[in-house]
Design a protein around this motif. Structure first.
Motif, PDB file in Angstrom:
ATOM      1  N   ASP A 154       4.178 -21.878   6.252  1.00  0.00           N
ATOM      2  CA  ASP A 154       2.893 -22.480   6.638  1.00  0.00           C
ATOM      3  C   ASP A 154       1.836 -22.218   5.559  1.00  0.00           C
ATOM      4  N   PRO A 155       1.418 -23.266   4.800  1.00  0.00           N
ATOM      5  CA  PRO A 155       0.441 -23.043   3.724  1.00  0.00           C
ATOM      6  C   PRO A 155      -0.911 -22.546   4.236  1.00  0.00           C
ATOM      7  N   THR A 156      -1.263 -22.911   5.469  1.00  0.00           N
ATOM      8  CA  THR A 156      -2.565 -22.491   6.004  1.00  0.00           C
ATOM      9  C   THR A 156      -2.578 -20.985   6.254  1.00  0.00           C
ATOM     10  N   ILE A 157      -1.498 -20.473   6.838  1.00  0.00           N
ATOM     11  CA  ILE A 157      -1.453 -19.028   7.133  1.00  0.00           C
ATOM     12  C   ILE A 157      -1.403 -18.257   5.809  1.00  0.00           C
ATOM     13  N   LEU A 158      -0.767 -18.840   4.783  1.00  0.00           N
ATOM     14  CA  LEU A 158      -0.710 -18.149   3.488  1.00  0.00           C
ATOM     15  C   LEU A 158      -2.091 -18.068   2.842  1.00  0.00           C
ATOM     16  N   ARG A 159      -2.956 -19.076   3.119  1.00  0.00           N
ATOM     17  CA  ARG A 159      -4.337 -18.987   2.600  1.00  0.00           C
ATOM     18  C   ARG A 159      -5.074 -17.835   3.286  1.00  0.00           C
ATOM     19  N   LEU A 160      -4.865 -17.677   4.599  1.00  0.00           N
ATOM     20  CA  LEU A 160      -5.474 -16.540   5.311  1.00  0.00           C
ATOM     21  C   LEU A 160      -4.944 -15.225   4.732  1.00  0.00           C
ATOM     22  N   ALA A 161      -3.638 -15.201   4.439  1.00  0.00           N
ATOM     23  CA  ALA A 161      -3.013 -13.989   3.887  1.00  0.00           C
ATOM     24  C   ALA A 161      -3.621 -13.648   2.524  1.00  0.00           C
ATOM     25  N   GLN A 162      -3.782 -14.673   1.690  1.00  0.00           N
ATOM     26  CA  GLN A 162      -4.329 -14.450   0.342  1.00  0.00           C
ATOM     27  C   GLN A 162      -5.761 -13.917   0.432  1.00  0.00           C
ATOM     28  N   ALA A 163      -6.558 -14.468   1.359  1.00  0.00           N
ATOM     29  CA  ALA A 163      -7.942 -14.010   1.529  1.00  0.00           C
ATOM     30  C   ALA A 163      -7.956 -12.554   2.015  1.00  0.00           C
ATOM     31  N   LYS A 164      -7.015 -12.225   2.909  1.00  0.00           N
ATOM     32  CA  LYS A 164      -6.950 -10.855   3.426  1.00  0.00           C
ATOM     33  C   LYS A 164      -6.575  -9.883   2.303  1.00  0.00           C
ATOM     34  N   ALA A 165      -5.634 -10.295   1.442  1.00  0.00           N
ATOM     35  CA  ALA A 165      -5.229  -9.446   0.320  1.00  0.00           C
ATOM     36  C   ALA A 165      -6.411  -9.234  -0.627  1.00  0.00           C
ATOM     37  N   ALA A 166      -7.181 -10.299  -0.865  1.00  0.00           N
ATOM     38  CA  ALA A 166      -8.340 -10.184  -1.763  1.00  0.00           C
ATOM     39  C   ALA A 166      -9.350  -9.196  -1.177  1.00  0.00           C
ATOM     40  N   ARG A 167      -9.574  -9.259   0.153  1.00  0.00           N
ATOM     41  CA  ARG A 167     -10.515  -8.316   0.788  1.00  0.00           C
ATOM     42  C   ARG A 167     -10.021  -6.879   0.655  1.00  0.00           C
ATOM     43  N   ALA A 168      -8.686  -6.705   0.646  1.00  0.00           N
ATOM     44  CA  ALA A 168      -8.111  -5.359   0.517  1.00  0.00           C
ATOM     45  C   ALA A 168      -8.012  -4.932  -0.949  1.00  0.00           C
ATOM     46  N   GLY A 169      -8.388  -5.834  -1.853  1.00  0.00           N
ATOM     47  CA  GLY A 169      -8.348  -5.506  -3.280  1.00  0.00           C
ATOM     48  C   GLY A 169      -6.934  -5.438  -3.831  1.00  0.00           C
ATOM     49  N   LEU A 170      -5.999  -6.172  -3.203  1.00  0.00           N
ATOM     50  CA  LEU A 170      -4.612  -6.154  -3.661  1.00  0.00           C
ATOM     51  C   LEU A 170      -4.165  -7.560  -4.054  1.00  0.00           C
ATOM     52  N   ALA A 171      -3.394  -7.659  -5.116  1.00  0.00           N
ATOM     53  CA  ALA A 171      -2.818  -8.949  -5.511  1.00  0.00           C
ATOM     54  C   ALA A 171      -1.456  -9.070  -4.836  1.00  0.00           C
ATOM     55  N   GLN A 179       0.831  -1.214   0.000  1.00  0.00           N
ATOM     56  CA  GLN A 179       0.000   0.000   0.000  1.00  0.00           C
ATOM     57  C   GLN A 179       0.860   1.257   0.000  1.00  0.00           C
ATOM     58  N   MET A 180       1.949   1.244   0.780  1.00  0.00           N
ATOM     59  CA  MET A 180       2.758   2.457   0.903  1.00  0.00           C
ATOM     60  C   MET A 180       3.782   2.600  -0.226  1.00  0.00           C
ATOM     61  N   HIS A 181       4.109   1.476  -0.880  1.00  0.00           N
ATOM     62  CA  HIS A 181       5.110   1.521  -1.964  1.00  0.00           C
ATOM     63  C   HIS A 181       4.613   0.718  -3.163  1.00  0.00           C
ATOM     64  N   PRO A 182       3.560   1.238  -3.838  1.00  0.00           N
ATOM     65  CA  PRO A 182       2.966   0.479  -4.951  1.00  0.00           C
ATOM     66  C   PRO A 182       3.952   0.240  -6.093  1.00  0.00           C
ATOM     67  N   GLN A 183       5.018   1.063  -6.170  1.00  0.00           N
ATOM     68  CA  GLN A 183       5.981   0.882  -7.270  1.00  0.00           C
ATOM     69  C   GLN A 183       7.100  -0.095  -6.914  1.00  0.00           C
ATOM     70  N   ALA A 184       7.046  -0.676  -5.710  1.00  0.00           N
ATOM     71  CA  ALA A 184       8.047  -1.693  -5.354  1.00  0.00           C
ATOM     72  C   ALA A 184       7.471  -3.081  -5.659  1.00  0.00           C
ATOM     73  N   GLU A 185       8.364  -4.041  -5.899  1.00  0.00           N
ATOM     74  CA  GLU A 185       7.912  -5.423  -6.083  1.00  0.00           C
ATOM     75  C   GLU A 185       8.016  -6.124  -4.727  1.00  0.00           C
ATOM     76  N   VAL A 186       6.899  -6.612  -4.207  1.00  0.00           N
ATOM     77  CA  VAL A 186       6.880  -7.154  -2.848  1.00  0.00           C
ATOM     78  C   VAL A 186       6.490  -8.631  -2.877  1.00  0.00           C
ATOM     79  N   ILE A 187       7.272  -9.437  -2.160  1.00  0.00           N
ATOM     80  CA  ILE A 187       6.977 -10.870  -2.064  1.00  0.00           C
ATOM     81  C   ILE A 187       6.917 -11.252  -0.588  1.00  0.00           C
ATOM     82  N   GLY A 188       5.874 -11.971  -0.197  1.00  0.00           N
ATOM     83  CA  GLY A 188       5.788 -12.514   1.156  1.00  0.00           C
ATOM     84  C   GLY A 188       6.125 -13.989   1.127  1.00  0.00           C
ATOM     85  N   LEU A 189       6.875 -14.449   2.128  1.00  0.00           N
ATOM     86  CA  LEU A 189       7.228 -15.871   2.180  1.00  0.00           C
ATOM     87  C   LEU A 189       6.945 -16.413   3.567  1.00  0.00           C
ATOM     88  N   ASP A 190       6.356 -17.602   3.620  1.00  0.00           N
ATOM     89  CA  ASP A 190       6.103 -18.261   4.901  1.00  0.00           C
ATOM     90  C   ASP A 190       6.113 -19.774   4.676  1.00  0.00           C
TER      91      ASP A 190
END
Ligand SMILES: C[S@@+](CC[C@H](N)C(=O)[O-])C[C@H]1O[C@@H](n2cnc3c(N)ncnc32)[C@H](O)[C@@H]1O
Length: 218
Positions: free
Chosen positions: A78-95, A65-76
């Motif tokens: 735990d596949p379960t927590i990443l599913r929660l993360a993906q759902a949260k990103a979708a709710r925020a309208g961000l890929a 959100q604060m640096h839309p021109q940066a390329e950002v990758i999250g790594l974890d």
């Protein structure tokens, strides 16, 4: 509840993962310390940024959100927590780009990130896993690239030490011991980082949070 995974999940045990976000929001001054971490990281347009141990991706989303021109990758790991993360990103309208891997074997080439950020991650790792993770961070950072870390540090006083027992009960006494002794900077220096500093501290309901920075020499 047993630990069968090669990592400690976000809230200590998988059963608690769904409550991770509200717990952290209510107890750690999350918005303040994550914004401070982001401020000190000095991310610029075009930077490639890794959020290591991203969990539910609160910090990853903030970076995006604060640096839309940066390329950002999250790594974890735990596949379960990443599913929660993906759902949260979708709710925020961000890929969000999210990768599932252990920090001890990062799936990226050498010299490929300008910044590595990590929040509340290192206290989940036993000493040898901390060493391996920092070696990997050093490998994937570009020369002059920077590591910015927020995690539990040496308690400022007994009122910060006592509630930290709860974190230790959930996340383990062995992985949290280095944090408690204020030893994270030693791991960064041992891996070859320069300009290693603690930059600020936050008193929270569960103990003292410390922010650190380190640089991969040119
Ligand atoms: C306490 S959470 C922090 C999440 C997020 N960074 C935050 O600030 O809220 C720690 C995360 O580290 C992940 N983790 C633990 N050990 C790991 C490892 N060896 N490799 C990659 N991720 C790991 C856990 O799955 C968990 O999501």
């Amino acid at each position: 509840m047993s630990r069968r995974d090669p990592y400690v999940p976000a809230a200590g045990f998988h059963a608690f993962s769904r409550w991770y976000d509200p717990i952290v929001r209510l107890t750690t001054r999350e918005s303040a310390f994550k914004r401070r971490l982001l401020q000190q990281a000095g991310i610029e347009n075009g930077h490639r940024v890794l959020d290591l141990g991203c969990g539910t991706a609160t910090l990853t989303l903030l970076i995006k959100q604060m640096h839309p021109q940066a390329e950002v990758i999250g790594l974890d790991a735990d596949p379960t927590i990443l599913r929660l993360a993906q759902a949260k990103a979708a709710r925020a309208g961000l890929a969000l780009a999210l990768d599932c891997s252990l920090a001890s074997a990062l799936p990226y080439p050498a010299d490929s990130f300008d910044r590595v950020l990590s929040s509340l991650f290192f206290h989940h790792l036993a000493p040898e896993a901390k060493r391996q993770a920092v070696r990997e961070i050093f490998r994937v950072l570009r020369p002059r690239g920077e590591l910015h870390v927020a995690d539990w540090g040496r308690p400022q006083n007994v009122f910060m030490r006592l509630p930290f027992f709860l974190v230790q009960l959930l996340d383990g006494f062995t992985p949290t011991a280095d944090n408690l002794a204020g030893r994270l900077p030693e791991f960064f220096r041992d891996a070859g980082c320069a300009d290693v500093r603690e930059t600020s501290r936050f008193a929270t309901l569960f103990g003292t949070l410390a922010l650190y920075r380190a640089t991969k020499p040119a």
